[in-house]
Design an enzyme around this catalytic site. Sequence first.
Site, PDB file in Angstrom:
ATOM      1  N   THR A  74       0.818  -1.222   0.000  1.00 43.98           N
ATOM      2  CA  THR A  74       0.000   0.000   0.000  1.00 43.98           C
ATOM      3  C   THR A  74       0.844   1.261   0.000  1.00 43.98           C
ATOM      4  O   THR A  74       0.315   2.352  -0.240  1.00 43.98           O
ATOM      5  CB  THR A  74      -0.864   0.048   1.267  1.00 43.98           C
ATOM      6  OG1 THR A  74       0.016   0.040   2.408  1.00 43.98           O
ATOM      7  CG2 THR A  74      -1.830  -1.130   1.338  1.00 43.98           C
ATOM      8  N   HIS A 105       6.312  21.453  -3.054  1.00 45.54           N
ATOM      9  CA  HIS A 105       5.814  22.079  -1.823  1.00 45.54           C
ATOM     10  C   HIS A 105       6.381  21.472  -0.549  1.00 45.54           C
ATOM     11  O   HIS A 105       6.460  22.161   0.463  1.00 45.54           O
ATOM     12  CB  HIS A 105       4.280  21.987  -1.764  1.00 45.54           C
ATOM     13  CG  HIS A 105       3.600  22.904  -2.745  1.00 45.54           C
ATOM     14  ND1 HIS A 105       2.239  23.090  -2.767  1.00 45.54           N
ATOM     15  CD2 HIS A 105       4.102  23.682  -3.753  1.00 45.54           C
ATOM     16  CE1 HIS A 105       1.920  23.963  -3.723  1.00 45.54           C
ATOM     17  NE2 HIS A 105       3.035  24.310  -4.353  1.00 45.54           N
ATOM     18  N   HIS A 140       7.151  27.670   1.599  1.00 49.98           N
ATOM     19  CA  HIS A 140       7.174  26.247   1.962  1.00 49.98           C
ATOM     20  C   HIS A 140       8.352  25.906   2.883  1.00 49.98           C
ATOM     21  O   HIS A 140       8.322  24.893   3.575  1.00 49.98           O
ATOM     22  CB  HIS A 140       7.208  25.389   0.702  1.00 49.98           C
ATOM     23  CG  HIS A 140       6.025  25.627  -0.178  1.00 49.98           C
ATOM     24  ND1 HIS A 140       4.739  25.304   0.197  1.00 49.98           N
ATOM     25  CD2 HIS A 140       5.924  26.223  -1.402  1.00 49.98           C
ATOM     26  CE1 HIS A 140       3.901  25.651  -0.762  1.00 49.98           C
ATOM     27  NE2 HIS A 140       4.591  26.215  -1.741  1.00 49.98           N
TER      28      HIS A 140
HETATM   29  C1  RB5 Z   1       2.275  -6.944   2.971  1.00 46.25           C
HETATM   30  O1  RB5 Z   1       1.290  -7.906   2.841  1.00 46.25           O
HETATM   31  C2  RB5 Z   1       1.654  -5.580   3.199  1.00 46.25           C
HETATM   32  O2  RB5 Z   1       1.053  -5.531   4.442  1.00 46.25           O
HETATM   33  C3  RB5 Z   1       2.702  -4.504   3.073  1.00 46.25           C
HETATM   34  O3  RB5 Z   1       3.309  -4.590   1.827  1.00 46.25           O
HETATM   35  C4  RB5 Z   1       2.216  -3.078   3.203  1.00 46.25           C
HETATM   36  O4  RB5 Z   1       1.120  -2.847   2.377  1.00 46.25           O
HETATM   37  C5  RB5 Z   1       2.009  -2.590   4.566  1.00 46.25           C
HETATM   38  O5  RB5 Z   1       1.719  -1.410   4.816  1.00 46.25           O
END
Ligand code: RB5
Length: 150
Positions: A74, A105, A140
């Site tokens: 993520t 910025h 900034h």
């Molecule tokens: C791995 O499964 C996942 O949790 C990691 O890559 C990440 O997204 C965590 O924040």
Amino acid sequence: MNIIKPGTPVGLCSDHAGFELKNIIAGYLESKGIPTRDFGTFSDESCDYPDFAHPCALAVEAGEVYPAIALCGTGNGIGMTLNKHRGIRAALCWLPELAHFARAHNDANVLVLPARFIAPEVALQTVDTFLDTDFEGGRHIRRIEKMTNW
Ligand code: RB5
């Protein structure tokens, strides 16, 4: 590639979820003659992103690499870890426009990419924009100083 410092490699780090895209980015940068230093991970075996984020953050703070590019599934876990370091301004970006403002910025010194939520072509465009955009300074400067002086 405005922000690349001659003689200073771009840092790379990821967990297993970012491993494949990290390799794509490393190859892309090397094809442009930009050296990289990879802090791992070095396989798609499950691992813990802080084990790679902390060494990369320390190297950015020490000026051994600049900037760095970090990836996890993520982008949140590795970005949160990097931002525990006072000298790090890590910005989670999934579009080139976000990378533009993170540099212009926020003077971001680490680009964080959400490897499971971004197409490789968009990731490379986001990398290009991040590396091409200078900090605007001005108002900034005061704002980024207040991030750590409060
Ligand atoms: C791995 O499964 C996942 O949790 C990691 O890559 C990440 O997204 C965590 O924040």
